[in-house]
Design an enzyme around this catalytic site. Structure first.
Site, short mmCIF file in Angstrom:
data_model
loop_
_atom_site.label_atom_id
_atom_site.label_comp_id
_atom_site.label_asym_id
_atom_site.label_seq_id
_atom_site.Cartn_x
_atom_site.Cartn_y
_atom_site.Cartn_z
N SER A 1 0.58 -10.04 -0.34
CA SER A 1 0.34 -8.60 -0.29
C SER A 1 0.66 -7.93 1.03
O SER A 1 0.88 -6.71 1.07
CB SER A 1 -1.11 -8.31 -0.65
OG SER A 1 -1.99 -8.94 0.26
N LYS B 1 0.80 -1.22 0.00
CA LYS B 1 0.00 0.00 0.00
C LYS B 1 0.84 1.28 0.00
O LYS B 1 0.39 2.32 -0.47
CB LYS B 1 -0.94 0.00 1.20
CG LYS B 1 -2.11 -0.98 1.09
CD LYS B 1 -3.13 -0.49 0.09
CE LYS B 1 -4.40 -1.32 0.15
NZ LYS B 1 -5.46 -0.79 -0.73
#
Length: 416
Positions: free
Chosen positions: A309, A55
């Site tokens: 992720s 992110k």
């Protein structure tokens, strides 16, 4: 992809902005998974990123392009945790103030990490039960204070930054044939897919969501993003009620497959990655590996990249993760048992009903004032899921009145 979308995304420029800020994460060959699925599997380790998730890529890419005036007014974001940490890190690096809205159910570990990365440059506001709830409050606050909103996924600069994951994959594995990506709002999948399809048109792209929050799959089915009435929040990094408009359009065009994974399967994968590879992943980070059983025929013989992720997993959740895994694998079962009104019934249950490898993990009478004859909540852990039919048969043979709670979701959630 439509020309105007291509013109909006400059992954090489984003990669240059991120140099020296974002860690170039390793692409690691995994021998165990490769042998199991008869292909070459590589893990893109975004769990090793500076803030333990990809992110940061999108957040920094967007905030670093704001004007001096915009930076002086500050930024706002809404996040279940990982985007918040990326924004907090970026605020500290760029010397701007950030106000971060997070759902009240956000794990404490992610809140603490966000505060740490912000180094006093951010304020955290906990509100609502889901990402979508806190998003509404964040947008209201942004407008009222004339600040800049940094969306978690639905913006070209965010998509562009997160798409540098794809750029790194292709630099490290030019002959990649398939990429498996988790999807929450769709920013990383949209960006990574855009870059990869531009440079390797034949690459097979698989998106994966948790079964309890299938917002992109439902958008595909309806032909546009829709707001799901309710979602399972367990896979918090990928649990959104509605995907982005931009991310939907890109993913719809570029993804070759869209799959779902049960939350219990995700938990089993988390434990296996930890026990077998010493990799600590959060639930969303396990999605790309958890889905491999569902697409093993499509990846056989190929060079496959699974994007891990994120690794922001609160250790306090491990007991819940283990429980969900055992339930999914059929190794743990809960019953309401009404013991026969005869002497030695409980002893009979333990000695004659339980198998040699069965273990009682929970036992409590439901009626506290009727312990002689009242029903009891009993949890039993098995060594093998195949042992369950025999256990049930022995219960009936010895005239124990039982209700299988695993098959009654309402009662299970109420009692267990």
């Amino acid at each position: 992809m439509e020309t105007d979308t291509k013109n909006q995304l400059d992954f090489e420029a984003a990669n240059q902005r991120l140099k020296g800020v974002v860690k170039r994460t390793p692409l690691e060959y995994n021998a165990g998974l490769s042998a199991k699925y008869e292909c070459e599997i590589y893990l893109k380790r975004e769990d090793l990123q500076v803030v333990r998730s990809y992110k940061l890529r999108g957040a920094y890419n967007m905030i670093s392009q704001l004007s001096a005036e915009e930076l002086s007014r500050g930024v706002v974001c809404a996040s279940a945790g990982n985007h918040a940490q990326g924004v907090a890190f970026s605020c500290n690096a760029l010397g701007t103030k950030g106000v971060i809205f997070m759902p009240e159910i956000t794990p404490r570990q992610k809140i603490t990490q966000t505060e740490m990365h912000g180094h006093g440059n951010i304020e955290i506001v906990l509100t609502g039960d889901t990402f979508d709830d806190c998003l509404r409050e964040a947008l209201i606050y942004t407008e009222a204070h004339q600040m800049t909103f940094i969306p978690p996924f639905d913006h070209y600069r965010i998509i562009e930054g997160q798409g540098t994951v794809g750029l790194e994959i292709l630099e490290d594995l030019p002959d990649v044939e398939a990429v498996v990506m988790p999807i929450g709002g769709g920013g990383m999948a949209a960006g990574t897919s855009s870059y990869l399809k531009q440079h390797v048109p034949g690459v097979y792209l698989i998106g994966v969501e948790p079964e309890g929050a299938p917002s992109m799959l439902k958008a595909f089915e309806h032909g546009e993003p829709i707001t799901l009435p309710e979602i399972d929040r367990f896979v918090d990094g990928a649990a959104v009620k509605r995907v982005g408009t931009l991310t939907y359009e890109i993913c719809r065009e570029l993804l070759d497959d869209m799959l779902l994974v049960p939350e219990g399967k995700v938990c089993t994968t988390i434990l296996k990655l930890y026990n077998e590879d010493a990799i600590v992943v959060e639930p969303a980070g396990a999605l790309s590996v958890a889905v491999l059983d569902a697409c093993k025929d499509k990846i056989k013989g190929k060079k496959v990249v699974c994007v891990v992720s994120g690794g922001n997993n609160d250790i306090a959740r491990m007991q819940e993760i283990k429980e969900k895994s055992l339930l999914y694998e059929g190794l743990k079962h809960y019953f309401i048992v009404r013991f026969p009104q005869r002497p030695g019934a409980l002893k009979l249950f333990v000695t004659s009903v339980l198998g040699p490898h069965d273990d009682i993990t929970r036992f409590e009478f439901i009626k506290k004032n009727d312990k002689e004859n009242g029903p009891a909540l009993v949890g039993i852990e098995l060594q093998s899921a195949d042992d369950y039919p025999a256990l049930l048969k022995r219960m009936l043979a010895h005239r124990f009145n039982v209700l299988e709670l695993n098959k009654d979701r309402t009662l299970f959630e109420y009692l267990v």
